[in-house]
Design an enzyme around this catalytic site. Structure first.
Site, PDB file in Angstrom:
ATOM      1  N   LYS A 136       0.826  -1.215   0.000  1.00 36.70           N
ATOM      2  CA  LYS A 136       0.000   0.000   0.000  1.00 36.70           C
ATOM      3  C   LYS A 136       0.864   1.271   0.000  1.00 36.70           C
ATOM      4  CE  LYS A 136      -2.334  -1.013   3.804  1.00 36.70           C
ATOM      5  NZ  LYS A 136      -1.794  -2.310   4.239  1.00 36.70           N
ATOM      6  N   ARG A 138     -10.301   0.237   8.030  1.00 36.59           N
ATOM      7  CA  ARG A 138      -9.886  -1.129   8.351  1.00 36.59           C
ATOM      8  C   ARG A 138     -11.012  -1.933   8.983  1.00 36.59           C
ATOM      9  NH1 ARG A 138      -3.970  -0.008   8.636  1.00 36.59           N
ATOM     10  NH2 ARG A 138      -2.956  -2.007   8.918  1.00 36.59           N
ATOM     11  N   ARG A 154      11.181  -6.407   5.570  1.00 38.51           N
ATOM     12  CA  ARG A 154      11.067  -5.003   5.976  1.00 38.51           C
ATOM     13  C   ARG A 154      11.505  -4.840   7.433  1.00 38.51           C
ATOM     14  NH1 ARG A 154       5.308  -2.143   5.576  1.00 38.51           N
ATOM     15  NH2 ARG A 154       4.977  -3.020   7.636  1.00 38.51           N
ATOM     16  N   ARG A 176      10.405  -1.122  12.960  1.00 41.95           N
ATOM     17  CA  ARG A 176       9.033  -1.074  13.462  1.00 41.95           C
ATOM     18  C   ARG A 176       8.807  -2.161  14.501  1.00 41.95           C
ATOM     19  NH1 ARG A 176       4.582  -0.077   8.783  1.00 41.95           N
ATOM     20  NH2 ARG A 176       3.459  -1.446  10.223  1.00 41.95           N
ATOM     21  N   ARG A 206      -1.245  -9.545  13.136  1.00 42.21           N
ATOM     22  CA  ARG A 206      -1.792  -8.524  12.230  1.00 42.21           C
ATOM     23  C   ARG A 206      -2.555  -9.176  11.079  1.00 42.21           C
ATOM     24  NH1 ARG A 206       3.643  -5.920  10.991  1.00 42.21           N
ATOM     25  NH2 ARG A 206       2.633  -4.583   9.447  1.00 42.21           N
TER      26      ARG A 206
END
Ligand code: ADP
Length: 191
Positions: free
Chosen positions: A13, A89, A128, A134, A145
Protein backbone atom coordinates in the site's frame (compact mmCIF):
# COMPACT_ATOMS: atom_id res chain seq x y z
CA UNK A 1 -10.31 11.86 -7.02
CA UNK A 2 -10.43 10.26 -3.55
CA UNK A 3 -9.04 6.75 -3.38
CA UNK A 4 -8.67 4.05 -0.75
CA UNK A 5 -5.68 1.76 -1.16
CA UNK A 6 -6.66 -1.49 0.45
CA UNK A 7 -4.82 -4.71 1.25
CA UNK A 8 -3.17 -6.82 3.91
CA UNK A 9 -0.10 -5.70 5.83
CA UNK A 10 2.80 -6.06 3.41
CA UNK A 11 0.62 -5.85 0.30
CA UNK A 12 2.45 -2.75 -0.95
CA UNK A 13 0.00 0.00 0.00
CA UNK A 14 2.71 2.49 0.99
CA UNK A 15 4.89 1.79 -2.06
CA UNK A 16 2.04 2.13 -4.54
CA UNK A 17 0.66 5.18 -2.72
CA UNK A 18 3.91 7.04 -3.35
CA UNK A 19 3.61 6.40 -7.07
CA UNK A 20 -0.08 7.33 -7.14
CA UNK A 21 0.62 10.61 -5.36
CA UNK A 22 3.19 11.49 -7.96
CA UNK A 23 0.97 10.64 -10.93
CA UNK A 24 -2.35 12.05 -9.73
CA UNK A 25 -1.23 14.80 -7.31
CA UNK A 26 -3.14 13.29 -4.40
CA UNK A 27 -2.64 14.06 -0.71
CA UNK A 28 -1.44 10.96 1.17
CA UNK A 29 -3.10 10.01 4.44
CA UNK A 30 -1.49 6.96 6.02
CA UNK A 31 -3.03 6.27 9.41
CA UNK A 32 -0.07 4.03 10.35
CA UNK A 33 2.42 6.82 9.55
CA UNK A 34 0.32 9.36 11.46
CA UNK A 35 0.20 7.11 14.51
CA UNK A 36 3.95 6.40 14.37
CA UNK A 37 4.53 10.19 14.29
CA UNK A 38 2.38 10.56 17.39
CA UNK A 39 4.38 7.83 19.14
CA UNK A 40 7.65 9.57 18.25
CA UNK A 41 6.31 12.88 19.54
CA UNK A 42 5.26 11.20 22.81
CA UNK A 43 1.70 12.62 22.61
CA UNK A 44 -1.27 11.22 24.53
CA UNK A 45 -2.57 9.58 21.34
CA UNK A 46 0.92 8.21 20.68
CA UNK A 47 1.03 6.57 24.09
CA UNK A 48 -2.30 4.89 23.49
CA UNK A 49 -1.36 3.90 19.91
CA UNK A 50 1.92 2.32 20.98
CA UNK A 51 0.15 -0.29 23.11
CA UNK A 52 -2.12 -1.42 20.28
CA UNK A 53 0.42 -1.29 17.46
CA UNK A 54 3.13 -3.28 19.23
CA UNK A 55 0.53 -6.01 19.90
CA UNK A 56 -0.68 -6.00 16.29
CA UNK A 57 -4.17 -4.86 17.32
CA UNK A 58 -6.33 -2.15 15.79
CA UNK A 59 -6.93 1.08 17.67
CA UNK A 60 -10.54 1.81 18.62
CA UNK A 61 -12.52 3.14 15.64
CA UNK A 62 -13.48 6.38 17.40
CA UNK A 63 -9.85 7.45 17.92
CA UNK A 64 -8.96 6.87 14.28
CA UNK A 65 -12.11 8.54 12.95
CA UNK A 66 -11.57 11.64 15.14
CA UNK A 67 -7.95 11.86 14.03
CA UNK A 68 -9.01 11.78 10.38
CA UNK A 69 -11.86 14.27 10.76
CA UNK A 70 -9.44 16.74 12.37
CA UNK A 71 -6.87 16.21 9.65
CA UNK A 72 -9.41 16.76 6.85
CA UNK A 73 -10.59 19.97 8.49
CA UNK A 74 -7.13 21.43 9.09
CA UNK A 75 -5.44 20.43 5.82
CA UNK A 76 -6.69 22.39 2.78
CA UNK A 77 -4.46 20.26 0.49
CA UNK A 78 -6.85 17.35 1.06
CA UNK A 79 -9.32 19.16 -1.23
CA UNK A 80 -7.11 18.29 -4.21
CA UNK A 81 -7.94 14.61 -3.65
CA UNK A 82 -6.77 12.09 -1.09
CA UNK A 83 -5.32 8.63 -1.05
CA UNK A 84 -6.34 6.85 2.15
CA UNK A 85 -3.76 4.23 3.11
CA UNK A 86 -4.47 1.97 6.09
CA UNK A 87 -7.99 3.37 6.52
CA UNK A 88 -10.70 2.15 6.62
CA UNK A 89 -9.89 -1.13 8.35
CA UNK A 90 -13.31 -2.00 9.76
CA UNK A 91 -16.90 -1.68 8.54
CA UNK A 92 -17.67 1.16 11.02
CA UNK A 93 -14.60 3.01 9.68
CA UNK A 94 -15.82 2.53 6.10
CA UNK A 95 -19.23 3.92 7.06
CA UNK A 96 -17.55 6.82 8.84
CA UNK A 97 -15.45 7.57 5.76
CA UNK A 98 -18.58 7.83 3.60
CA UNK A 99 -20.05 10.30 6.09
CA UNK A 100 -16.80 12.27 6.50
CA UNK A 101 -16.59 12.76 2.74
CA UNK A 102 -20.30 13.40 2.23
CA UNK A 103 -20.34 16.08 4.96
CA UNK A 104 -17.58 17.90 3.07
CA UNK A 105 -19.27 17.59 -0.34
CA UNK A 106 -16.85 14.87 -1.44
CA UNK A 107 -17.12 11.28 -2.58
CA UNK A 108 -14.99 8.14 -2.70
CA UNK A 109 -13.95 7.43 -6.29
CA UNK A 110 -12.48 3.93 -6.07
CA UNK A 111 -10.96 1.32 -3.79
CA UNK A 112 -7.76 -0.24 -5.09
CA UNK A 113 -7.44 -3.72 -3.56
CA UNK A 114 -3.92 -5.15 -3.66
CA UNK A 115 -4.25 -8.94 -3.58
CA UNK A 116 -1.12 -10.82 -2.44
CA UNK A 117 -0.59 -14.43 -1.26
CA UNK A 118 -0.01 -14.95 2.45
CA UNK A 119 3.52 -16.50 2.25
CA UNK A 120 4.63 -13.53 0.14
CA UNK A 121 3.16 -11.10 2.70
CA UNK A 122 5.05 -12.74 5.56
CA UNK A 123 8.25 -12.79 3.53
CA UNK A 124 7.99 -9.09 2.64
CA UNK A 125 7.18 -8.04 6.21
CA UNK A 126 10.07 -10.04 7.68
CA UNK A 127 12.42 -8.45 5.16
CA UNK A 128 11.07 -5.00 5.98
CA UNK A 129 11.53 -5.79 9.67
CA UNK A 130 15.28 -6.06 9.16
CA UNK A 131 15.42 -2.37 8.21
CA UNK A 132 12.20 -0.67 9.39
CA UNK A 133 12.82 -0.68 13.12
CA UNK A 134 9.03 -1.07 13.46
CA UNK A 135 7.89 -2.72 16.69
CA UNK A 136 5.28 -4.75 14.76
CA UNK A 137 7.48 -6.23 12.00
CA UNK A 138 8.40 -9.44 13.84
CA UNK A 139 6.97 -12.90 13.12
CA UNK A 140 4.67 -13.10 16.16
CA UNK A 141 3.13 -9.66 15.58
CA UNK A 142 2.96 -10.15 11.81
CA UNK A 143 0.84 -13.29 12.37
CA UNK A 144 -1.41 -11.39 14.74
CA UNK A 145 -1.79 -8.52 12.23
CA UNK A 146 -2.74 -10.98 9.49
CA UNK A 147 -5.35 -12.60 11.80
CA UNK A 148 -6.78 -9.17 12.59
CA UNK A 149 -6.79 -8.36 8.88
CA UNK A 150 -8.73 -11.53 8.04
CA UNK A 151 -11.28 -11.12 10.80
CA UNK A 152 -11.85 -7.34 10.84
CA UNK A 153 -10.70 -5.90 7.52
CA UNK A 154 -11.48 -8.44 4.76
CA UNK A 155 -15.28 -7.89 5.14
CA UNK A 156 -14.64 -4.47 3.60
CA UNK A 157 -13.90 -6.11 0.27
CA UNK A 158 -17.52 -7.29 0.01
CA UNK A 159 -18.70 -3.87 1.19
CA UNK A 160 -16.87 -2.14 -1.65
CA UNK A 161 -17.74 -4.80 -4.24
CA UNK A 162 -21.39 -4.24 -3.32
CA UNK A 163 -21.17 -0.49 -3.94
CA UNK A 164 -19.24 -0.98 -7.18
CA UNK A 165 -16.04 0.76 -6.04
CA UNK A 166 -13.67 -2.21 -5.60
CA UNK A 167 -10.90 -2.64 -8.19
CA UNK A 168 -9.06 -5.93 -7.66
CA UNK A 169 -5.36 -5.69 -8.46
CA UNK A 170 -2.98 -8.64 -8.60
CA UNK A 171 -0.33 -7.36 -6.18
CA UNK A 172 2.51 -9.74 -7.04
CA UNK A 173 5.30 -8.99 -9.52
CA UNK A 174 7.36 -5.86 -10.02
CA UNK A 175 6.40 -2.55 -8.41
CA UNK A 176 6.08 -0.98 -11.87
CA UNK A 177 3.89 -3.70 -13.35
CA UNK A 178 1.54 -3.52 -10.35
CA UNK A 179 1.40 0.26 -10.69
CA UNK A 180 0.50 -0.13 -14.35
CA UNK A 181 -2.42 -2.42 -13.42
CA UNK A 182 -3.61 0.19 -10.94
CA UNK A 183 -3.47 3.10 -13.38
CA UNK A 184 -5.25 0.99 -16.00
CA UNK A 185 -8.04 0.26 -13.51
CA UNK A 186 -8.31 3.91 -12.45
CA UNK A 187 -8.12 5.34 -15.95
CA UNK A 188 -10.85 2.95 -17.02
CA UNK A 189 -13.29 4.02 -14.31
CA UNK A 190 -15.44 7.11 -14.20
CA UNK A 191 -13.47 8.64 -11.32
P1 ADP B 1 0.38 -2.38 7.91
O1 ADP B 1 -0.64 -2.16 6.84
O2 ADP B 1 1.69 -2.88 7.39
O3 ADP B 1 -0.12 -3.21 9.06
P2 ADP B 1 0.09 0.36 8.98
O4 ADP B 1 1.23 1.31 9.10
O5 ADP B 1 -1.02 0.70 8.05
O6 ADP B 1 0.79 -1.01 8.58
O7 ADP B 1 -0.56 0.10 10.43
C1 ADP B 1 0.21 -0.24 11.54
C2 ADP B 1 -0.69 -0.36 12.79
O8 ADP B 1 -1.30 0.91 13.09
C3 ADP B 1 -1.87 -1.33 12.70
O9 ADP B 1 -1.49 -2.68 12.95
C4 ADP B 1 -2.80 -0.77 13.78
O10 ADP B 1 -2.35 -1.11 15.07
C5 ADP B 1 -2.62 0.73 13.63
N1 ADP B 1 -3.60 1.31 12.67
C6 ADP B 1 -3.30 1.87 11.46
N2 ADP B 1 -4.42 2.25 10.82
C7 ADP B 1 -5.46 1.91 11.62
C8 ADP B 1 -6.88 2.00 11.50
N3 ADP B 1 -7.45 2.52 10.41
N4 ADP B 1 -7.64 1.52 12.53
C9 ADP B 1 -7.08 1.01 13.62
N5 ADP B 1 -5.76 0.87 13.80
C10 ADP B 1 -4.94 1.31 12.82
Amino acid sequence: MNIVIFGAPGSGKGTQSEKLIEKYGLYHISTGDLLRKEIKAGSELGKIADGYISKGQLLPDSLIIDMLAKLLDTTPETRQGVIFDGFPRTIPQAEALEALLRDRGLELSAVVGLEVDEPELIDRLLKRGQVSGRSDDNLETIKKRLDVYHSQTTPLKEFYIANGKYKAIHGMGSVDSIFESITRALDGCAC
